[in-house]
Design a protein around this motif. Structure first.
Motif, mmCIF file in Angstrom:
data_model
loop_
_atom_site.group_PDB
_atom_site.id
_atom_site.type_symbol
_atom_site.label_atom_id
_atom_site.label_comp_id
_atom_site.label_asym_id
_atom_site.label_seq_id
_atom_site.Cartn_x
_atom_site.Cartn_y
_atom_site.Cartn_z
ATOM 1 N N GLY A 65 0.895 -1.374 0.016
ATOM 2 C CA GLY A 65 0.300 0.471 -0.473
ATOM 3 C C GLY A 65 1.001 1.473 0.022
ATOM 4 N N SER A 323 -3.501 8.780 -4.651
ATOM 5 C CA SER A 323 -2.648 8.165 -5.189
ATOM 6 C C SER A 323 -2.290 7.355 -7.118
ATOM 7 C CB SER A 323 -1.671 7.272 -4.419
ATOM 8 O OG SER A 323 -0.803 6.036 -4.357
ATOM 9 N N VAL A 327 -4.365 2.423 -2.285
ATOM 10 C CA VAL A 327 -3.326 2.873 -0.791
ATOM 11 C C VAL A 327 -4.234 2.509 0.049
ATOM 12 C CG1 VAL A 327 -2.959 4.956 1.199
ATOM 13 C CG2 VAL A 327 -1.568 4.650 -1.057
ATOM 14 N N ASP A 330 -8.271 4.541 0.853
ATOM 15 C CA ASP A 330 -7.322 5.880 0.103
ATOM 16 C C ASP A 330 -8.689 7.194 -0.047
ATOM 17 O OD1 ASP A 330 -6.106 7.509 -2.146
ATOM 18 O OD2 ASP A 330 -5.854 6.272 -3.023
#
Length: 480
Positions: A65, A323, A327, A330
């Motif tokens: 991640g 991102s 991740v 997110d």
């Protein structure tokens, strides 16, 4: 039309999106050269009709991640900091990062699920990361064993192990144009980051002029991998080359901070690569990012939207979350923000390449499908104002954004207010493009007859109560 310097200034002067989390700055090169190959010109024209594309960064790094590849690079950047639990020393970290190959097993990988959801949302082309800077190939290369189809990788036993093949075939079958992202630098290759020297930054860690045999070996490796991608994976419409520091030394722009870090010649012979790609894929669009010349067929501002319309082909690559890589938890943008961004981009003549990162299990987060479904509802009503359109002056005036049909007979005016929840006003008034003579007018998504009047070069519309059902924007379509 703009001069080269004006074009560069327009790109670099204003970034309308504030997203900076996990991004790598990519300045846009000046000196755009229009292609001369008729097939490329036609492909670019068709690509500009598509407007909305899917970008996917995916690799072994999704298991941690973390930001894609960049934690391997010993540059002092806050967003590339390594987590101590992944290795206390740099060498230990690299070993553990590369060992992610032995645990990568995205068993929920189902590209048809992605194609169905993104097609419904209006996306019409896909660009997939066949190889990022870390060198891990998401395709069945014969040049390296650092790949998803290696016996070292658990997913290699899956019948869909060559994920690039599966993604390209699935999306192509559903009518998408196909784009192959490929990193020119390869931080796993001993011919780029030679183990004899420690890497210092993103660049090659030796002088190619001093060790020409080493560099020639890397050039051949890169050429062979790109030959595989453009030969073995069906029709490929776009070759999207990242890693602009791998470039002829004379093309460096000293005004660009990251380009000042390039200290040695890194000419990878783009003429040889581009000629081969065009032989394998006639008419393929080549995007040699940030390197001005005949192999940068369109330019690619990252996480940003130019403030003004541009007269050259361009595409903003922007993440749905914060991102480019996966991740956990997110911060995904709202559907309204995505629609607003799309409208701004197309009103300025560009395409929107929205990145969605699959997780280590091989699927998107559930919230992604919610967003795509919400976007699809808006697209159902408004797609005629989006696709196969071009920019038209005044482009953007207050809360109004303009596009026109390619024949110039239809103008579309988007009203945005950028509040948390869009509310369509009861009265809207806007200027018309110069010399445009309206004959009929409608508001997309509304069935009631619309009352409007023209005064001089302006239109005023009284919207019915059903305007309250409009989400994200009010889109007015006028025919002359």
């Amino acid at each position: 039309m703009f001069t080269k310097q004006q074009t560069k200034t327009l790109f670099l002067s204003s970034l309308l999106l504030s997203t900076t989390f996990f991004t790598q700055a990519h300045n846009v090169s000046e000196g755009y050269q229009k292609p001369t190959d008729p097939l490329v010109i036609q492909n670019l024209e068709n690509w500009q009709d598509l407007k909305f594309g899917l970008f996917m960064h995916w690799g072994t790094y999704s298991q941690w991640g973390i930001v894609e590849s960049w934690s391997l690079c010993p540059e002092d950047e806050s967003w590339t900091q390594r987590k101590s639990e992944h290795g206390k020393s740099y060498d230990e970290y690299v070993k553990n990062y590369e060992n992610l190959q032995t645990t990568f097993n995205p068993t929920q990988f189902n590209p048809q699920k992605w194609a169905d959801a993104t097609k419904k949302a209006g996306m019409k082309y896909v660009v997939f990361t066949t190889k990022h800077h870390d060198g891990f190939a998401m395709f069945d290369t014969q040049q390296s064993d650092y790949k998803i189809t290696s016996s070292k990788t658990p997913f290699s036993k899956n019948p869909k192990a060559d994920v690039t093949k599966e993604i390209f075939n699935t999306f192509r079958k559903d009518g998408f144009k196909i784009g192959a992202y490929f990193s020119k630098p390869d931080w796993h290759s001993d011919d780029y980051w030679w183990s004899y020297f420690p890497p210092k930054d993103r660049n090659v860690n030796y002088d190619p002029k001093k060790y020409p045999e080493k560099w020639n070996s890397f050039m051949n490796f890169t050429f062979n991998q790109l030959n595989e991608i453009t030969s073995n994976y069906g029709k490929v419409d776009i070759l999207w080359l990242d890693g602009g520091w791998v470039r002829p030394f004379h093309t460096i722009d000293p005004n660009v901070e990251w380009q000042r870090t390039i200290k040695v010649e890194q000419d990878i012979d783009m003429d040889k690569i581009g000629t081969m790609a065009r032989k394998n894929q006639p008419g393929i669009i080549v995007v040699d990012r940030t390197v001005p010349g005949k192999w940068e067929n369109y330019v690619t501002p990252e996480q940003a939207v130019p403030e003004h319309a541009l007269s050259i082909p361009w595409e903003s690559c922007i993440t749905m979350g914060d991102s480019f890589s996966y991740v956990p938890n997110d911060n995904y943008k709202s559907s309204q923000k995505i629609i607003e961004t799309l409208v701004k981009i197309i009103s300025r003549g560009g395409n929107y390449l929205m990145n969605i990162a699959p997780g280590p299990n091989g699927d998107y987060d559930p919230i992604v499908y919610d967003r795509l479904n919400e976007i699809s509802t808006w697209m159902n009503d408004n797609q005629s104002a989006v696709f196969a359109t071009r920019a038209v002056a005044p482009y953007h005036d207050g809360n109004f954004y303009y596009t026109q049909s390619k024949d110039g007979k239809t103008v579309n005016i988007f009203h945005l207010d950028e509040k948390e929840n869009y509310q369509s006003p009861s009265i809207v008034s806007f200027v018309l493009p110069e010399n445009f003579k309206p004959k009929s007018l409608k508001v997309l998504g509304l069935k009631n007859k619309i009352h409007w009047k023209k005064t001089g070069n302006s239109i005023e519309i009284n919207l019915p109560k059903e305007r309250n059902q409009l989400k994200y924007s009010t889109v007015i379509q006028i025919i002359q």
